[in-house]
Design an enzyme around this catalytic site. Structure first.
Site, mmCIF file in Angstrom:
data_model
loop_
_atom_site.group_PDB
_atom_site.id
_atom_site.type_symbol
_atom_site.label_atom_id
_atom_site.label_comp_id
_atom_site.label_asym_id
_atom_site.label_seq_id
_atom_site.Cartn_x
_atom_site.Cartn_y
_atom_site.Cartn_z
ATOM 1 N N HIS A 65 35.661 32.750 91.550
ATOM 2 C CA HIS A 65 34.590 31.800 91.820
ATOM 3 C C HIS A 65 33.382 32.060 90.930
ATOM 4 C CE1 HIS A 65 31.375 29.763 94.145
ATOM 5 N NE2 HIS A 65 32.335 29.005 94.647
ATOM 6 N N ASP A 113 26.809 35.455 93.259
ATOM 7 C CA ASP A 113 28.124 34.908 93.581
ATOM 8 C C ASP A 113 29.091 36.019 93.962
ATOM 9 O OD1 ASP A 113 30.602 33.099 93.273
ATOM 10 O OD2 ASP A 113 28.995 31.753 92.649
ATOM 11 N N SER A 172 30.013 23.824 94.257
ATOM 12 C CA SER A 172 29.871 25.095 93.553
ATOM 13 C C SER A 172 29.925 24.912 92.048
ATOM 14 C CB SER A 172 30.986 26.066 93.969
ATOM 15 O OG SER A 172 30.764 26.596 95.243
#
Length: 513
Positions: free
Chosen positions: A261, A64, A431
């Site tokens: 994220h 990621d 996600s």
């Protein structure tokens, strides 16, 4: 990379409305029958199936944007490289990566760390592919023009709003203030109408931050970096980008400049499960390996391929891939890495994407279908996003779908998880749905370590909660009601309780043969 919650703008001034949410902090763990919320029954599984059972730690790679390894709910569940001495400036395990204590970054180097990068489309245009494929140039021109126009539109909206707020003479005007205001001209009248709609369910400060400031930042990022052929951050990394076989590059900074994220994804998988935790991960004996390979922009195939290989070489049994893009620079490199991981009994979990499209017919990379025609990756699960209500809105409006390309759906709306700075926020996206499945896969492998990656996949797909009713999706901008079974192979939402029951059956059958 899939953005977490991308502001959506209609034309130049129309903005999305706020969405209220009043469910439990970690609703993804709840049970539909007991709690009337369409979670995956994690809590029920821990109460009724796992209490008192022994488990073995499982390494999960978070491929990621980077992760805050100092977060209070993540620091105790990190993977520690057993062959590397921390911060001694040496490559103790001779794998080409110095001080890779908790993982590695393939988008950093001696000169710094990449934060922004182009879309893959932009890189293909810079390479000259637009001359041979005019459709690429057309797509690029359209996207760049739209981004630039939206930046101009939001800026005009903000300027008009500032004029109204100045006349109201309040730093934080209320709904009543806007109702009482007499607009000067059509532009002010339009802005007033938008505020009257938005402030029915939210505050002025939230509107200003979430819709204007974050929206403007998002589209400026597109215009200045993602869709700008003149911008190329790769010299910071210092590799030979055209050499896909190169592996010894990067740095040890797995946090990076933009870790929101990856930190959110990591928390969904394995944030520590304790009475003092604000959020709880799916898996309770996980070890999170942090592999930084996804910038603010599209990930590069070379970095993803190397990230997959690094994870497989260092013992990861599940890899979470919450990223994607519509174009690929070097798919064979990613395919070869996936085949390598599969040979080491690794399960790959991929987010389906957030464009609300049918990826049976729309390109979405990476993909488990190999470019050389040699077949598809077996131990690979593609995940769409679902909400908490068992009604026509069960499938998240943003989620990609596909009766053959997507396997299952999992909770992906308003998921509360960890973010940098010991904080927590709710986010939307496939996600978020993918790490729910990654956590479930890790949970199965913790308590049933003899099961193979393919068996874990079979268990997850065979144990879903089937959805028998229709749901609403968007097709060509219009709402359409379709059977949920049209959206994915299994026609259901993953279920931890049923998956663990089935895993027990698999294990007993394996012992008896």
């Amino acid at each position: 990379m899939f953005k977490l919650t991308t502001p959506t703008f209609i034309g130049l001034f129309g903005l999305i409305s706020f969405q209220s949410f009043a469910q439990a902090p970690d609703w993804q763990h709840l049970d539909l029958q007991q709690d009337h919320v369409f979670g995956i029954s994690t809590d029920k599984a821990y109460r009724e199936l796992l209490k008192g059972k022994k488990a073995k730690p499982v390494v999960v790679a978070i491929l990621d944007s980077g992760t805050d390894t100092s977060h209070r709910d993540l620091s105790s569940v990190l993977w520690n490289n057993p062959r590397e001495k921390p911060a001694n400036g040496r490559d103790d395990d001779h794998n080409g990566h110095i001080d890779d204590t908790h993982g590695w970054s393939f988008i950093g180097g001696a000169k710094g760390d990449v934060q922004y990068d182009n879309l893959e489309l932009t890189r293909l245009i810079r390479r000259g592919d637009g001359k041979q494929r005019p459709e690429l140039q057309t797509d690029f021109d359209n996207q760049r023009s739209q981004a630039q126009a939206t930046v101009a539109g939001i800026t005009r909206f903000r300027d008009v709003l500032d004029t109204i707020v100045h006349h109201i003479n309040k730093q934080v005007p209320t709904l009543e203030d806007f109702r009482a205001y007499q607009p000067e001209g059509a532009a002010q009248a339009h802005v007033k109408s938008i505020l009257l709609q938005q402030l029915q369910e939210g505050t002025y400060n939230n509107f200003r931050k979430q819709q204007l400031e974050e929206g403007l930042a998002h589209f400026r990022e597109q215009a200045d970096y993602q869709l700008n052929p003149e911008f190329d951050p790769r010299p910071v990394v210092g590799d030979d980008y055209n050499n896909s076989a190169e592996t010894n590059y990067g740095n040890r900074n797995v946090f990076g400049p933009s870790a929101l994220h990856g930190t959110h994804v990591a928390g969904i998988v394995g944030a520590r499960r304790s009475d003092t935790s604000k959020v709880r991960g799916i898996a309770d004996h996980v070890r999170l390996m942090i592999v930084r390979a996804v910038p603010d922009g599209d990930e590069r195939d070379k970095d993803i391929a190397n990230g997959i290989r690094y994870a497989a070489d260092n013992g990861a049994k599940v890899i979470n891939m919450s990223f994607g893009k519509p174009y690929s620079w070097d798919k064979p490199a990613v395919d070869a890495a996936a085949k390598y991981a599969l040979s080491k009994d690794v399960l790959l979990i991929q987010a389906a994407g957030n464009s609300g499209e049918n990826i049976d017919s729309t390109a979405n990379f990476p993909t488990r279908v190999f470019a050389d025609g040699s077949g598809t990756a077996g131990a690979w699960i593609v995940v769409g996003a679902s909400g908490w209500q068992d009604d026509e809105h069960l499938a998240a409006s943003f989620s990609n779908y596909g009766k053959t390309a997507v396997d299952v759906f999992a909770p992906g709306e308003q998921i509360l998880s960890t973010v940098p700075g010991n904080a927590y926020v709710r986010e939307n996206g496939t996600s978020m749905a993918a790490p729910v499945v990654t956590g479930l896969a890790a949970l199965i492998r913790e308590y049933y370590p003899k099961l193979s990656a393919m068996q874990v996949k079979e268990i997850i797909l065979q144990s879903v909660s089937k959805v028998s009713h229709h749901v609403t999706i968007n097709k060509n901008g219009q709402p359409v009601s379709v059977p949920f079974s049209d959206l994915c192979r299994t026609g259901g939402i993953v279920n931890a309780y049923e998956a663990l029951r089935l895993a027990e059956t698999y294990t007993k059958e394996k012992k008896s043969t």
